[in-house]
Design a protein around this motif. Structure first.
Motif, PDB file in Angstrom:
ATOM      1  N   PHE A 132      61.356 118.510  39.646  1.00 44.92           N
ATOM      2  CA  PHE A 132      59.886 119.114  39.411  1.00 44.92           C
ATOM      3  C   PHE A 132      58.901 118.192  39.584  1.00 44.92           C
ATOM      4  O   PHE A 132      59.444 117.571  38.553  1.00 44.92           O
ATOM      5  CB  PHE A 132      60.296 120.387  39.603  1.00 44.92           C
ATOM      6  N   LYS A 133      57.612 117.437  39.681  1.00 44.60           N
ATOM      7  CA  LYS A 133      56.498 116.892  39.525  1.00 44.60           C
ATOM      8  C   LYS A 133      55.519 117.305  40.243  1.00 44.60           C
ATOM      9  O   LYS A 133      55.401 117.462  40.736  1.00 44.60           O
ATOM     10  CB  LYS A 133      57.042 115.057  39.830  1.00 44.60           C
ATOM     11  N   ASN A 134      54.466 117.916  38.578  1.00 46.26           N
ATOM     12  CA  ASN A 134      53.749 118.432  39.124  1.00 46.26           C
ATOM     13  C   ASN A 134      52.186 117.328  38.793  1.00 46.26           C
ATOM     14  O   ASN A 134      52.140 117.364  37.504  1.00 46.26           O
ATOM     15  CB  ASN A 134      53.171 119.682  37.988  1.00 46.26           C
ATOM     16  N   ASN A 135      52.080 116.653  39.471  1.00 40.97           N
ATOM     17  CA  ASN A 135      51.394 115.738  39.225  1.00 40.97           C
ATOM     18  C   ASN A 135      49.473 116.058  39.378  1.00 40.97           C
ATOM     19  O   ASN A 135      48.764 115.128  39.110  1.00 40.97           O
ATOM     20  CB  ASN A 135      51.335 114.367  40.473  1.00 40.97           C
ATOM     21  N   ILE A 136      49.422 117.472  38.520  1.00 42.44           N
ATOM     22  CA  ILE A 136      48.206 117.524  39.105  1.00 42.44           C
ATOM     23  C   ILE A 136      47.150 117.315  37.684  1.00 42.44           C
ATOM     24  O   ILE A 136      48.300 117.586  36.694  1.00 42.44           O
ATOM     25  CB  ILE A 136      47.733 119.199  39.278  1.00 42.44           C
ATOM     26  N   LYS A 137      45.852 117.081  37.463  1.00 43.39           N
ATOM     27  CA  LYS A 137      45.238 116.480  36.560  1.00 43.39           C
ATOM     28  C   LYS A 137      45.056 117.787  35.773  1.00 43.39           C
ATOM     29  O   LYS A 137      44.839 118.495  36.435  1.00 43.39           O
ATOM     30  CB  LYS A 137      44.223 115.605  36.249  1.00 43.39           C
ATOM     31  N   GLU A 138      45.278 118.155  34.330  1.00 43.68           N
ATOM     32  CA  GLU A 138      44.583 118.999  33.424  1.00 43.68           C
ATOM     33  C   GLU A 138      43.299 119.392  33.879  1.00 43.68           C
ATOM     34  O   GLU A 138      42.469 118.335  33.898  1.00 43.68           O
ATOM     35  CB  GLU A 138      44.969 118.250  31.471  1.00 43.68           C
ATOM     36  N   ASN A 139      43.479 120.443  33.961  1.00 41.09           N
ATOM     37  CA  ASN A 139      41.825 120.844  34.313  1.00 41.09           C
ATOM     38  C   ASN A 139      41.039 121.052  34.868  1.00 41.09           C
ATOM     39  O   ASN A 139      40.443 120.823  35.632  1.00 41.09           O
ATOM     40  CB  ASN A 139      40.549 120.238  33.105  1.00 41.09           C
ATOM     41  N   SER A 140      42.389 120.646  36.293  1.00 41.19           N
ATOM     42  CA  SER A 140      42.436 121.039  37.514  1.00 41.19           C
ATOM     43  C   SER A 140      41.195 121.995  37.897  1.00 41.19           C
ATOM     44  O   SER A 140      42.680 123.005  37.473  1.00 41.19           O
ATOM     45  CB  SER A 140      43.123 120.245  39.092  1.00 41.19           C
ATOM     46  N   ILE A 141      40.451 122.354  39.037  1.00 45.71           N
ATOM     47  CA  ILE A 141      39.553 123.656  38.581  1.00 45.71           C
ATOM     48  C   ILE A 141      40.256 123.880  40.625  1.00 45.71           C
ATOM     49  O   ILE A 141      39.578 123.224  41.378  1.00 45.71           O
ATOM     50  CB  ILE A 141      38.763 124.556  38.157  1.00 45.71           C
ATOM     51  N   ILE A 142      40.417 125.134  41.486  1.00 48.43           N
ATOM     52  CA  ILE A 142      40.097 124.916  42.518  1.00 48.43           C
ATOM     53  C   ILE A 142      40.095 126.847  42.248  1.00 48.43           C
ATOM     54  O   ILE A 142      39.888 128.138  41.517  1.00 48.43           O
ATOM     55  CB  ILE A 142      41.686 126.093  43.230  1.00 48.43           C
ATOM     56  N   TYR A 143      38.941 126.841  43.706  1.00 45.25           N
ATOM     57  CA  TYR A 143      38.331 128.824  43.689  1.00 45.25           C
ATOM     58  C   TYR A 143      39.178 128.466  45.320  1.00 45.25           C
ATOM     59  O   TYR A 143      39.269 128.884  46.233  1.00 45.25           O
ATOM     60  CB  TYR A 143      36.593 128.760  43.868  1.00 45.25           C
ATOM     61  N   GLY A 144      39.862 130.034  44.638  1.00 44.52           N
ATOM     62  CA  GLY A 144      40.637 130.946  45.790  1.00 44.52           C
ATOM     63  C   GLY A 144      41.373 131.986  45.349  1.00 44.52           C
ATOM     64  O   GLY A 144      41.212 132.695  43.710  1.00 44.52           O
ATOM     65  N   ASP A 145      41.715 132.868  45.959  1.00 45.98           N
ATOM     66  CA  ASP A 145      42.490 134.340  46.157  1.00 45.98           C
ATOM     67  C   ASP A 145      43.696 133.893  45.503  1.00 45.98           C
ATOM     68  O   ASP A 145      44.749 134.107  46.003  1.00 45.98           O
ATOM     69  CB  ASP A 145      42.170 135.162  47.323  1.00 45.98           C
ATOM     70  N   GLU A 146      43.963 134.289  44.352  1.00 43.38           N
ATOM     71  CA  GLU A 146      44.642 134.137  42.972  1.00 43.38           C
ATOM     72  C   GLU A 146      46.651 134.467  44.099  1.00 43.38           C
ATOM     73  O   GLU A 146      47.541 133.981  43.835  1.00 43.38           O
ATOM     74  CB  GLU A 146      45.137 134.544  41.610  1.00 43.38           C
ATOM     75  N   GLN A 147      45.930 135.803  44.830  1.00 43.97           N
ATOM     76  CA  GLN A 147      47.291 136.183  44.996  1.00 43.97           C
ATOM     77  C   GLN A 147      47.511 135.861  46.007  1.00 43.97           C
ATOM     78  O   GLN A 147      49.234 135.670  46.688  1.00 43.97           O
ATOM     79  CB  GLN A 147      46.994 138.052  45.319  1.00 43.97           C
ATOM     80  N   LYS A 148      47.115 135.381  46.971  1.00 40.79           N
ATOM     81  CA  LYS A 148      47.663 135.259  48.109  1.00 40.79           C
ATOM     82  C   LYS A 148      47.796 133.318  47.879  1.00 40.79           C
ATOM     83  O   LYS A 148      48.651 133.291  48.623  1.00 40.79           O
ATOM     84  CB  LYS A 148      45.878 135.530  48.926  1.00 40.79           C
ATOM     85  N   LEU A 149      46.949 132.839  47.457  1.00 43.18           N
ATOM     86  CA  LEU A 149      47.432 131.231  47.235  1.00 43.18           C
ATOM     87  C   LEU A 149      48.824 131.679  46.713  1.00 43.18           C
ATOM     88  O   LEU A 149      49.576 130.012  46.889  1.00 43.18           O
ATOM     89  CB  LEU A 149      46.046 130.925  46.144  1.00 43.18           C
TER      90      LEU A 149
END
Ligand code: ADP
Length: 255
Positions: A132-149
């Motif tokens: 598994f490779k999580n290539n997302i940069k540190e401190n990347s932010i999204i706005y969304g419904d946490e439960q649904k996402l």
């Protein structure tokens, strides 16, 4: 909508005159709602008996020593788990379709969030030795419904594991694209035939019934993914090469 009736409106331009054609689609809408309510009610009614049966069979499974009886018990357990997954997926869809359902957005730390989702699927990864490779940069932010996402990405990452090869790779990337943050779930798995690509987001569609049955699943996962993405006013795209792997891109509005 006139007096709680619903109309399909078509406008024609003939000889520089405008004609409006109204079709009363109220009966169709009433039927559609009745169908949704029926599926939702049946799913709710089945939830408790299935949970009770599952508990009972699990207890039998732990206590039984006889090899032949244990074989039947594990067969029953496998089937009850399938029913449990199906009912859970139907309840998720019913909730998403209910009028009261709302998208409640909060700020989400994307890298941590994806790690948490992956952790919840660890029971699936060991057998296949998935990298598994999580290539997302540190401190990347999204706005969304946490439960649904979390339901959305659980479905995509679970598929990326389930339809992968032994020692395969599951990769999550993110990048900006105009007004969207794009989150990509990519795998090195079996891939999806070109002609099936437009159909995989349909309810109950599974590419190859015999192949999919051995993997397990309901055929509802990707329709849930589409539903949740659209509830966020986003979109989902798929790209795949048979025998090489697939990539699912979820576009979420930045705000
Ligand atoms: P299922 O419960 O069958 O996984 P989904 O709606 O999640 O249902 O997916 C529909 C079908 O699309 C699956 O049965 C599978 O054939 C195909 N599919 C989905 N994701 C992938 C993937 N990452 N790689 C290959 N095939 C996939």
């Amino acid at each position: 909508i006139i007096d709680s009736k619903k109309f399909l409106v078509k406008v024609y331009n003939i000889d520089n005159k405008k004609f409006v054609h109204l079709t009363d689609i109220t009966p169709f809408e009433v039927y559609k709602q009745a169908k949704k309510d029926f599926v939702s009610n049946v799913s709710h009614e089945l939830k408790t008996p299935i949970a009770v049966l599952k508990g009972a069979i699990e207890t039998l499974d732990q206590e039984e020593k006889d090899k032949d009886k244990k074989r039947f018990i594990s067969m029953a357990l496998k089937r009850i788990n399938q029913m449990d997954t199906l009912i859970n997926d139907l309840l998720i869809i019913a909730r998403l379709e209910s009028k009261e359902d709302k998208v409640v957005k909060t700020q989400i730390d994307l890298k941590r969030f994806i790690n948490d989702v992956y952790e919840d699927l660890s029971h699936l990864t060991k057998e296949k030795n998935i990298n598994f490779k999580n290539n997302i940069k540190e401190n990347s932010i999204i706005y969304g419904d946490e439960q649904k996402l979390s339901i959305l990405f659980k479905n995509l990452i679970e598929n990326a594991i389930k339809y992968n090869k032994d020692n395969g790779v599951v990769e999550v990337n993110s990048f900006e694209n105009g007004k969207y943050i794009v989150v990509e779930v990519k795998d090195t798995g079996i891939g999806i035939p070109k002609k099936a690509l437009p159909l995989i987001f349909e309810r109950f569609y599974r590419v190859d019934k015999s192949r999919s049955r051995s993997v397990g699943g309901t055929g509802l996962g990707l329709s849930i993914v589409k539903h949740i993405t659209e509830a966020h006013k986003g979109k989902v795209e798929v790209d795949s090469k048979l025998g090489e792997g697939s990539s699912f891109k979820v576009y979420l509005p930045k705000q």
